[in-house]
Design an enzyme around this catalytic site. Structure first.
Site, PDB file in Angstrom:
ATOM      1  CG  ASN A  76      -1.535   1.343   1.503  1.00  0.00           C
ATOM      2  OD1 ASN A  76      -2.384   1.802   0.754  1.00  0.00           O
ATOM      3  ND2 ASN A  76      -1.101   2.012   2.571  1.00  0.00           N
ATOM      4  CB  SER A  85      -2.746   5.939  -8.711  1.00  0.00           C
ATOM      5  OG  SER A  85      -3.283   7.163  -9.142  1.00  0.00           O
ATOM      6  CE1 TYR A 122       1.560   8.008  -6.493  1.00  0.00           C
ATOM      7  CE2 TYR A 122       0.114   8.679  -8.293  1.00  0.00           C
ATOM      8  CZ  TYR A 122       0.300   8.030  -7.083  1.00  0.00           C
ATOM      9  OH  TYR A 122      -0.753   7.409  -6.478  1.00  0.00           O
ATOM     10  CB  SER A 157       6.437   4.878  -9.991  1.00  0.00           C
ATOM     11  OG  SER A 157       5.387   5.567  -9.323  1.00  0.00           O
ATOM     12  CE  LYS A 158       1.295   4.358  -6.819  1.00  0.00           C
ATOM     13  NZ  LYS A 158       1.349   3.317  -5.773  1.00  0.00           N
TER      14      LYS A 158
END
Length: 265
Positions: A89, A142, A155, A158-159
């Protein structure tokens, strides 16, 4: 008590979603290993949620440090042998323009959001295999994985990579009965790790078709479903629990009012 006596490992457990996930599984009878880089915040989770100390392990984990991650794995092995459920998480959301950011900032985002889930998933999967345990791994992603955001390219990237990694893990671990899935939670402001401006929060809320931010039962319920026997034939899936935010652009202003009136009529 669907998860009675099941062992659940949660990283980023002191954050908003981490607390919600921990509360959900604790209410279902699970024993928890909660990991976070903030020891005092972890202690507060135990107190605030009224968790049973006998059924709770805590580890102050630095997710950019492989040694620290492996200490977490060793703690779980020593106590329970192998986990039943692992929920990666923890994540960090940064605001950096690509031309201005430091390379160290890029490395930190990928270290926490991608490298750590890989190391944890692989190590925990090895414990499951040795214990002949058909476990479940959930990686928290996400909607940013599918849509770039100005100032948040590390970000988003990376997701995207995390979701591809999850599918690869699902493919390779299927032979051992270990399922790997992804949940994309909705927007939930209030993080003390990745703080957001009031303006950013206001603009994000305007984009959500169902008209609200994520609540304490939304993502945890989806995660619990994917970890349950009801989802025993699901692996490599990505489930968005975001109020429709990842569908596309939601109209606001005068056009939005017109559309809302038409829908109500």
């Amino acid at each position: 008590m669907e998860f009675a006596n099941k062992t659940v490992v949660i990283t980023g457990a002191a954050g908003i979603f981490g607390r919600w996930i921990a509360a959900h599984f604790a209410a279902e009878g699970a024993q928890l290993c909660l990991a976070d880089m903030r020891k005092e915040a972890l202690d507060a989770v135990v107190t605030d949620l009224g968790l049973d100390p006998v059924k709770t392990l805590l580890h102050t984990t630095q997710l950019t440090d492989e040694t620290s991650i492996l200490e977490l794995v060793a703690l779980v092995k020593a106590r329970w042998g192998a986990p039943d459920i692992v929920i990666n998480n923890a994540g960090i959301y940064t605001k950096f323009g690509l031309l201005d950011m430091e390379i160290a900032d890029w490395d930190r985002v990928f270290g926490v959001n991608l490298r750590a889930p890989f190391i944890i998933s692989r190590a925990m999967a090895k414990l499951m295999i040795a214990d002949k345990r058909k476990g479940s791994i959930i990686n928290i992603s996400s909607g940013a994985s599918r849509q770039m955001r100005n100032g948040s390219v590390p970000y988003c990237t990376s997701k995207t990579a995390l979701e591809r990694l999850s599918k690869g893990l699902a493919l390779e671990l299927a032979a051992y009965g270990i399922r790997v899935n992804v949940v994309e939670p909705g927007f939930a402001p209030g993080s003390t790790v990745s703080e957001l401006s009031d303006e950013y929060v206001t603009n994000m809320l305007k984009r959500i078709p169902l008209g609200r931010s994520s609540g304490p039962n939304d993502a945890p319920s989806a995660i619990a479903y994917l970890c349950s026997e009801k989802a025993s034939f699901i692996t490599g899936a990505v489930l968005s629990v975001d109020g429709g935010n990842s569908i596309g652009t939601f109209e606001t202003g005068e056009l939005g009012k017109t559309l809302g009136t038409a829908a109500r009529g």
